[in-house]
Design a protein around this motif. Sequence first.
Motif, mmCIF file in Angstrom:
data_model
loop_
_atom_site.group_PDB
_atom_site.id
_atom_site.type_symbol
_atom_site.label_atom_id
_atom_site.label_comp_id
_atom_site.label_asym_id
_atom_site.label_seq_id
_atom_site.Cartn_x
_atom_site.Cartn_y
_atom_site.Cartn_z
ATOM 1 N N ALA A 184 -13.660 21.742 43.795
ATOM 2 C CA ALA A 184 -12.839 20.798 43.039
ATOM 3 C C ALA A 184 -11.445 21.176 42.906
ATOM 4 N N LEU A 185 -11.318 22.454 42.630
ATOM 5 C CA LEU A 185 -9.839 23.080 42.288
ATOM 6 C C LEU A 185 -9.249 23.344 43.565
ATOM 7 N N VAL A 186 -10.031 23.453 44.732
ATOM 8 C CA VAL A 186 -9.291 23.556 46.166
ATOM 9 C C VAL A 186 -8.779 22.277 46.328
ATOM 10 N N GLY A 242 -5.029 23.236 48.037
ATOM 11 C CA GLY A 242 -4.982 24.608 48.823
ATOM 12 C C GLY A 242 -3.983 25.493 48.409
ATOM 13 N N ASP A 243 -3.242 25.242 47.547
ATOM 14 C CA ASP A 243 -2.076 25.921 47.173
ATOM 15 C C ASP A 243 -2.241 26.914 45.818
ATOM 16 N N ALA A 248 -7.499 21.653 53.066
ATOM 17 C CA ALA A 248 -7.760 21.906 51.800
ATOM 18 C C ALA A 248 -8.907 20.804 51.405
ATOM 19 N N GLN A 249 -8.823 19.425 51.753
ATOM 20 C CA GLN A 249 -9.703 18.500 51.566
ATOM 21 C C GLN A 249 -11.149 19.016 52.266
ATOM 22 N N LEU A 250 -10.981 19.523 53.517
ATOM 23 C CA LEU A 250 -12.311 19.830 54.316
ATOM 24 C C LEU A 250 -12.776 21.055 53.741
#
Length: 311
Positions: free
Chosen positions: A145-147, A152-153, A283-285
């Motif tokens: 969830a944090l990603v 992704g940053d 990042a979603q993936l």
Amino acid sequence: MPPTLPSRHGHGRLVAVLALLGATVCWAGNYLVGAAAVQSITPLDLVLLRWLVALPLLVLLAQRLERPAWREVLSQWRWLVALSLTGLLGYPLLVYVALEHTTALSASLVNATNPALIVLVAALTLRERLRPLTLLGVIIAMAGALVVLSRGDLGVLAGARFGAGELVMLGAVVAWTAYTIIGRAGQGRLRVPPVTAVAVQAAITVVVVAPVSLATGGPSLPMTPQAVGAVLFIAVFPSVLAYLLWTRALSDLPAGSAGVFLNLITVFVAAFTLLAGQPYSLAQLVGGLIVIVGVIVTNVPVLRRGRASVS
């Protein structure tokens, strides 16, 4: 509780699985259709219209399937109000607000942490047993969830500069966790058939939201065929049909095994997003895959118990 159909072993479980798949598809549709609806209808008014349209259907179904003693049902109004404010008002309102600021895919990915959070809060508040494997799954799901939240940053993580939509979705997750914990705490005390309970909660939601909507210049009614279709879809499929399918499935599967299927909502939203050709990020993936792994690890004990129960 409403009368349930007797188990038909393999055939009954197959029907139950199909019913669960149908329910999760309906709930996934709530994210996609809701994201389009909030472009022309405010989140508050969408909640109002959703339950205003669904309410007559729920009352008719409750009367036909369960024939409740309404006076006894209303005597338990305190539990029903708490459930209404958290699950039928708070959760969808925050989801629709989030969808004004983020994509349906990102919102559903954050929502996928819900089962893990429920397990953790239930262990803290209801003294439910928290196994080491379950705790590991919770940690993995939160990392995923944090990603998604940070897109992704890592710099965003350090500065806590999360996207507004994802932050609001965290509030929605908390609201649904509260709804679930209140429901569990009321088990044994709240003696209301399931469809009847949703019907009463829908009525409470309408009563609470309608004055607020009127006081703020609403409700903002759907003015295009697409907006009308969106409201009708949300009122009928995620609000009524999905719940009936869920109830049908529980006549042949234990609740723990059925609960694992809720994680398919994210999978269906992702699939619909790809089929529609909508953009998605790495990042979603990656974050979504991490969340799914965490959810699977969290539910390993449930899956084992469910397999033993239906074997």
